[in-house]
Design a protein around this motif. Structure first.
Motif, PDB file in Angstrom:
ATOM      1  N   GLY A  65      -3.037  10.720   5.993  1.00 39.79           N
ATOM      2  CA  GLY A  65      -2.400   9.628   6.720  1.00 39.79           C
ATOM      3  C   GLY A  65      -2.869   8.258   6.298  1.00 39.79           C
ATOM      4  O   GLY A  65      -2.384   7.251   6.838  1.00 39.79           O
ATOM      5  N   LYS A  66      -3.789   8.151   5.339  1.00 40.72           N
ATOM      6  CA  LYS A  66      -4.277   6.847   4.891  1.00 40.72           C
ATOM      7  C   LYS A  66      -3.234   6.196   3.990  1.00 40.72           C
ATOM      8  O   LYS A  66      -2.644   6.835   3.124  1.00 40.72           O
ATOM      9  CB  LYS A  66      -5.596   7.010   4.138  1.00 40.72           C
ATOM     10  N   ILE A  67      -2.993   4.894   4.212  1.00 36.55           N
ATOM     11  CA  ILE A  67      -2.006   4.156   3.417  1.00 36.55           C
ATOM     12  C   ILE A  67      -2.564   3.936   2.014  1.00 36.55           C
ATOM     13  O   ILE A  67      -3.682   3.440   1.841  1.00 36.55           O
ATOM     14  CB  ILE A  67      -1.666   2.811   4.082  1.00 36.55           C
ATOM     15  N   ILE A  68      -1.753   4.289   1.001  1.00 40.61           N
ATOM     16  CA  ILE A  68      -2.183   4.097  -0.392  1.00 40.61           C
ATOM     17  C   ILE A  68      -1.293   3.098  -1.127  1.00 40.61           C
ATOM     18  O   ILE A  68      -1.636   2.675  -2.230  1.00 40.61           O
ATOM     19  CB  ILE A  68      -2.199   5.441  -1.143  1.00 40.61           C
ATOM     20  N   TYR A  69      -0.154   2.742  -0.518  1.00 44.72           N
ATOM     21  CA  TYR A  69       0.730   1.777  -1.190  1.00 44.72           C
ATOM     22  C   TYR A  69       1.712   1.215  -0.175  1.00 44.72           C
ATOM     23  O   TYR A  69       2.204   1.929   0.704  1.00 44.72           O
ATOM     24  CB  TYR A  69       1.500   2.436  -2.330  1.00 44.72           C
ATOM     25  N   VAL A  70       1.997  -0.080  -0.285  1.00 38.40           N
ATOM     26  CA  VAL A  70       3.080  -0.735   0.457  1.00 38.40           C
ATOM     27  C   VAL A  70       3.740  -1.734  -0.490  1.00 38.40           C
ATOM     28  O   VAL A  70       3.071  -2.333  -1.335  1.00 38.40           O
ATOM     29  CB  VAL A  70       2.570  -1.461   1.727  1.00 38.40           C
ATOM     30  N   ASN A  71       5.049  -1.896  -0.356  1.00 36.26           N
ATOM     31  CA  ASN A  71       5.742  -2.876  -1.195  1.00 36.26           C
ATOM     32  C   ASN A  71       5.875  -4.197  -0.443  1.00 36.26           C
ATOM     33  O   ASN A  71       5.634  -4.273   0.772  1.00 36.26           O
ATOM     34  CB  ASN A  71       7.103  -2.335  -1.642  1.00 36.26           C
ATOM     35  N   PRO A  72       6.261  -5.276  -1.131  1.00 39.08           N
ATOM     36  CA  PRO A  72       6.363  -6.581  -0.460  1.00 39.08           C
ATOM     37  C   PRO A  72       7.314  -6.579   0.732  1.00 39.08           C
ATOM     38  O   PRO A  72       7.090  -7.305   1.704  1.00 39.08           O
ATOM     39  CB  PRO A  72       6.855  -7.508  -1.576  1.00 39.08           C
ATOM     40  N   ALA A  73       8.389  -5.779   0.659  1.00 37.31           N
ATOM     41  CA  ALA A  73       9.343  -5.755   1.781  1.00 37.31           C
ATOM     42  C   ALA A  73       8.684  -5.228   3.046  1.00 37.31           C
ATOM     43  O   ALA A  73       8.930  -5.741   4.147  1.00 37.31           O
ATOM     44  CB  ALA A  73      10.555  -4.898   1.415  1.00 37.31           C
ATOM     45  N   PHE A  74       7.820  -4.218   2.921  1.00 36.92           N
ATOM     46  CA  PHE A  74       7.134  -3.687   4.102  1.00 36.92           C
ATOM     47  C   PHE A  74       6.127  -4.702   4.637  1.00 36.92           C
ATOM     48  O   PHE A  74       5.988  -4.859   5.857  1.00 36.92           O
ATOM     49  CB  PHE A  74       6.430  -2.377   3.739  1.00 36.92           C
ATOM     50  N   CYS A  75       5.443  -5.399   3.731  1.00 38.24           N
ATOM     51  CA  CYS A  75       4.500  -6.434   4.172  1.00 38.24           C
ATOM     52  C   CYS A  75       5.227  -7.552   4.913  1.00 38.24           C
ATOM     53  O   CYS A  75       4.768  -8.040   5.956  1.00 38.24           O
ATOM     54  CB  CYS A  75       3.733  -6.989   2.973  1.00 38.24           C
ATOM     55  N   LYS A  76       6.377  -7.961   4.376  1.00 38.42           N
ATOM     56  CA  LYS A  76       7.166  -9.005   5.030  1.00 38.42           C
ATOM     57  C   LYS A  76       7.675  -8.528   6.380  1.00 38.42           C
ATOM     58  O   LYS A  76       7.746  -9.305   7.346  1.00 38.42           O
ATOM     59  CB  LYS A  76       8.330  -9.401   4.131  1.00 38.42           C
ATOM     60  N   MET A  77       7.999  -7.253   6.468  1.00 35.62           N
ATOM     61  CA  MET A  77       8.542  -6.702   7.701  1.00 35.62           C
ATOM     62  C   MET A  77       7.495  -6.676   8.815  1.00 35.62           C
ATOM     63  O   MET A  77       7.782  -7.003   9.976  1.00 35.62           O
ATOM     64  CB  MET A  77       9.062  -5.282   7.425  1.00 35.62           C
ATOM     65  N   THR A  78       6.259  -6.309   8.471  1.00 40.69           N
ATOM     66  CA  THR A  78       5.211  -6.186   9.489  1.00 40.69           C
ATOM     67  C   THR A  78       4.360  -7.448   9.632  1.00 40.69           C
ATOM     68  O   THR A  78       3.681  -7.613  10.644  1.00 40.69           O
ATOM     69  CB  THR A  78       4.294  -5.011   9.140  1.00 40.69           C
ATOM     70  N   GLY A  79       4.372  -8.313   8.628  1.00 39.69           N
ATOM     71  CA  GLY A  79       3.560  -9.522   8.689  1.00 39.69           C
ATOM     72  C   GLY A  79       2.152  -9.344   8.160  1.00 39.69           C
ATOM     73  O   GLY A  79       1.387 -10.310   8.091  1.00 39.69           O
ATOM     74  N   PHE A  80       1.773  -8.142   7.773  1.00 40.90           N
ATOM     75  CA  PHE A  80       0.444  -7.889   7.224  1.00 40.90           C
ATOM     76  C   PHE A  80       0.508  -7.919   5.700  1.00 40.90           C
ATOM     77  O   PHE A  80       1.536  -7.606   5.096  1.00 40.90           O
ATOM     78  CB  PHE A  80      -0.077  -6.521   7.687  1.00 40.90           C
ATOM     79  N   THR A  81      -0.610  -8.278   5.075  1.00 40.57           N
ATOM     80  CA  THR A  81      -0.684  -8.281   3.625  1.00 40.57           C
ATOM     81  C   THR A  81      -1.004  -6.882   3.126  1.00 40.57           C
ATOM     82  O   THR A  81      -1.434  -6.000   3.893  1.00 40.57           O
ATOM     83  CB  THR A  81      -1.758  -9.258   3.135  1.00 40.57           C
ATOM     84  N   ALA A  82      -0.797  -6.687   1.826  1.00 44.06           N
ATOM     85  CA  ALA A  82      -1.083  -5.383   1.243  1.00 44.06           C
ATOM     86  C   ALA A  82      -2.570  -5.051   1.351  1.00 44.06           C
ATOM     87  O   ALA A  82      -2.938  -3.888   1.586  1.00 44.06           O
ATOM     88  CB  ALA A  82      -0.631  -5.348  -0.216  1.00 44.06           C
ATOM     89  N   ASP A  83      -3.434  -6.057   1.206  1.00 46.85           N
ATOM     90  CA  ASP A  83      -4.877  -5.805   1.314  1.00 46.85           C
ATOM     91  C   ASP A  83      -5.267  -5.360   2.714  1.00 46.85           C
ATOM     92  O   ASP A  83      -6.219  -4.588   2.889  1.00 46.85           O
ATOM     93  CB  ASP A  83      -5.650  -7.080   0.940  1.00 46.85           C
ATOM     94  N   GLU A  84      -4.527  -5.854   3.737  1.00 48.71           N
ATOM     95  CA  GLU A  84      -4.831  -5.466   5.110  1.00 48.71           C
ATOM     96  C   GLU A  84      -4.351  -4.054   5.442  1.00 48.71           C
ATOM     97  O   GLU A  84      -4.858  -3.440   6.384  1.00 48.71           O
ATOM     98  CB  GLU A  84      -4.190  -6.449   6.091  1.00 48.71           C
TER      99      GLU A  84
END
Length: 659
Positions: free
Chosen positions: A315-334
């Motif tokens: 269940g650990k996050i290993i990848y997110v794209n910019p669209a998901f970051c924009k959608m949730t407001g969190f950065t990829a590093d977070e």
């Protein structure tokens, strides 16, 4: 003299050799340069061919991914169509969506187990059936039926020269094969929609078979091709191949060679440096092209508007794209390397979200996706539609889960607004119907009021005499009470019909609904000299909104009455019937009216389309929406027993149990 002559000859021979050596050197240099140029030209040709092969592999992979994506959607539709109750609705909805988003598909048909067409989109009458005539289609149908998996047909060539292939996807029910989905891919449309413009600026793309027979092509220029590369076109296979050819360059090699020779003879060192510089530029251009290709692929991924999130098996996050970051407001590093609970989980839905997370980790996520409430970094909640799929590595191992996340908050709001507007339109239609019936209702209400006034006058006259008894007043007062109840029933019907309420399905007696609607139109039928027949057996309670059903029945009855305006009075018959068919109730409203013209059959349920001079054109559209809200069907057919030769039967079904 002879000695002198002898001495001179060796010197002359030596001088000749001295003069010959530079010439020989020039010849050798020219040979070496020609050989070098030939090698460079060959190297350039091989480099161009390598680029051609890479581009062909990219194009073949892109086409394969797209066709396999369509095949997966059709397989999912075939699985969902195993349920006979939802089959027609699912076919219409998803086929329309697939045709809208896949311009390379010209037609989607639904065939039964015998190969007859049940429905077809676009451009075919769903009730039209025709046997499969092309042998290639029939052969592919038989193979798909025997193998039990999607099968492509061999290419078909139309008389006009256009070629296409067909994909057949079997539909299985409880009893085995119940039908087949048939999708037509025109090969020219496939190339036009899937081959990008920049590709045809460089190459000519053709679809051929093993005999080099041309089926489709897409090109920017016409002419002789310099080089080509072929690769099997899988899917659809059947011997088809992708043939990609370079455009021939303009002639000019001899002039360039002469210029090179002159420059080489003028300065070898400078020319050597120029060759090194030219090779360095070519190498730089190749590196730049490689970086541009890598950047292009990264840009394609980053430009997606769909949020992509990958998690490992824990269940650990290993990848997110910019669209998901924009959608949730969190950065990829977070987000990357974060374990549950996630920062975008809404606290008030934590238990439900945790349960869905565990279901996904156990491989039990619904294939049609699920809706969930997420939280942005600023605390704002939004609705998301999540599709989960297995994440498979290059060795075929299941390493995690890949999710596609769509923000459907605005869509939910639009659906709610559309629902409210539909309710308002239904309420307006009821008011219009009541307005059209106002004269008849006023006349119907005036009769019991006039009777009450008459009986009241009789009582007063009786009281003014001396020879009366209380027993003489009782029958009159009872008649006054009956007329008052009659007026009250009329007022109650009007009040119930125009009241505005939220749609609510509750146990409903369909017989009472039909009786109330007949009471509404009884006076109008007498005025129009229309007989009413009702065949309504005792029916069980069914889940429905009573007011909505009254609106449907009243609209269908009034349409039937209007259709018989030109019918002779002796044949004016309005017949209402109800019967139970398996787990449904079917209600029909038939008339001996003018019937439905063939040219308007397809427009019957279109909003604001009407054949009446004073009609709004929303009645049948609202009726269909109400019946579909109850998970039923509404259709019209010609009356087979009409004495006038015309007439129409409108039938709708309602489920007996909650879905």
């Amino acid at each position: 003299m002879p000695p002198i002559t002898l001495k001179y000859r060796p010197e002359k021979r030596r001088l000749r050799w001295l003069l010959t050596l530079p010439k020989l050197g020039l010849v050798l240099l020219m040979i070496a340069l020609l050989a070098l140029l030939w090698l460079l030209q060959r190297s350039e040709h091989e480099e161009q061919r390598n680029i051609l092969i890479k581009d062909v592999l990219w194009l073949e992979q892109n086409l394969r991914f797209h066709l396999e994506g369509n095949r997966d959607l059709l397989q999912q539709l075939a699985v969902d169509m195993a349920n006979p109750d939802e089959r027609e609705k699912l076919f219409q909805l998803r086929s329309t969506h697939l045709l809208k988003n896949s311009p390379e598909i010209s037609q989607i048909s639904w065939l039964d187990s015998a190969g007859r067409r049940v429905a077809s989109l676009p451009g075919r009458n769903p009730q039209e059936e025709s046997l499969l005539t092309p042998p290639t289609t029939a052969l592919a149908f038989d193979i798909a039926r025997r193998l039990g998996k999607p099968t492509y047909s061999a290419p078909l060539v139309l008389p006009g020269g256009d070629s296409f292939v067909e994909l057949l996807v079997p539909i299985y029910g409880k009893a085995g094969l119940s039908g087949m989905l048939l999708v037509a891919y025109p090969l020219n449309d496939l190339l036009n929609s899937q081959v990008p413009w920049w590709f045809t600026e460089k190459y000519k793309v053709e679809i051929v078979d093993d005999n080099d027979t041309l089926y489709a092509s897409k090109t920017h220029l016409e002419g002789v091709n310099a080089d080509s590369y072929q690769i099997p076109f899988e899917p659809p296979g059947q011997g088809l191949r992708l043939k990609v050819s370079n455009y021939a360059t303009e002639p000019g090699g001899l002039q360039r060679l002469l210029t090179i020779f002159i420059l080489l003879l003028a300065g070898g060192v400078f020319w050597s440096l120029w060759l090194v510089r030219d090779l360095m530029q070519k190498s730089s251009r190749a590196e730049e092209a490689l970086r541009a290709e890598h950047a292009f692929r990264a840009a394609m991924e980053d430009s997606l508007t769909v949020g992509m999130r990958a998690r490992d098996l824990k269940g650990k996050i290993i990848y997110v794209n910019p669209a998901f970051c924009k959608m949730t407001g969190f950065t990829a590093d977070e987000l990357v390397d974060h374990e549950p609970p996630m920062p975008y989980w809404a606290p008030e839905h934590m238990d439900d979200t945790q349960a869905l997370h565990l279901a996904v980790m156990a491989g039990q996520a619904p294939s049609e996706g699920f809706e969930i409430t997420f939280m942005r970094k600023n605390g704002e909640r939004f609705q998301a539609l999540v599709y989960e799929a297995k994440l498979i590595d290059g060795h075929g191992q299941h390493t995690g889960w890949m999710a596609s996340v769509l923000d459907i908050t605005e869509r939910k709001r639009a659906e709610e607004l559309a629902r409210q507007q539909q309710e308002q339109l239904q309420f307006t239609a009821r008011l219009v119907t009541l307005g059209e019936m106002a004269s008849t209702l006023a006349h119907e209400l005036n009769q019991p009021l006039a009777a009450i006034a008459s009986y009241n006058t009789g009582c007063l006259n009786l009281l003014s005499t001396d020879n009366f008894s209380c027993g003489d007043l009782r029958p009159v007062l009872e008649k006054i009470g009956v007329q008052a109840q009659r007026a009250g029933r009329i007022i109650r019907r009007v009040h119930d019909f125009v009241r505005k309420s939220e749609p609510k399905r509750a146990p409903c007696d369909l017989g009472d609904v039909i009786e109330d609607c007949l009471g509404f139109i009884e006076a109008d039928t007498r005025k129009r000299q229309i007989r009413i027949e009702a065949s309504v057996p005792p029916l069980p309670l069914l889940p429905a909104d009573r007011l909505m059903l009254e609106q449907v029945l009243l609209n269908l009855m009034r349409n039937a009455m209007d259709a018989m305006s030109e019918t002779p009075p002796a044949h004016r018959l309005l017949h209402i019937a109800a019967r139970i068919i398996e787990n449904e109730v079917a209600v029909s409203v038939s008339d001996y009216g003018c019937g439905i013209a063939p040219e308007i059959e397809d427009k019957l349920y279109t909003a604001f389309f009407t054949t009446k001079q004073e009609g709004m054109g929303v009645g049948l559209s609202i009726c269909r929406s109400i019946i579909e809200f109850h998970r039923g069907r509404l259709w019209a057919e010609k009356h087979p027993a009409s004495p006038t030769g015309n007439g129409t039967i409108f039938t709708f079904t309602l489920p007996l149990e909650y879905a």
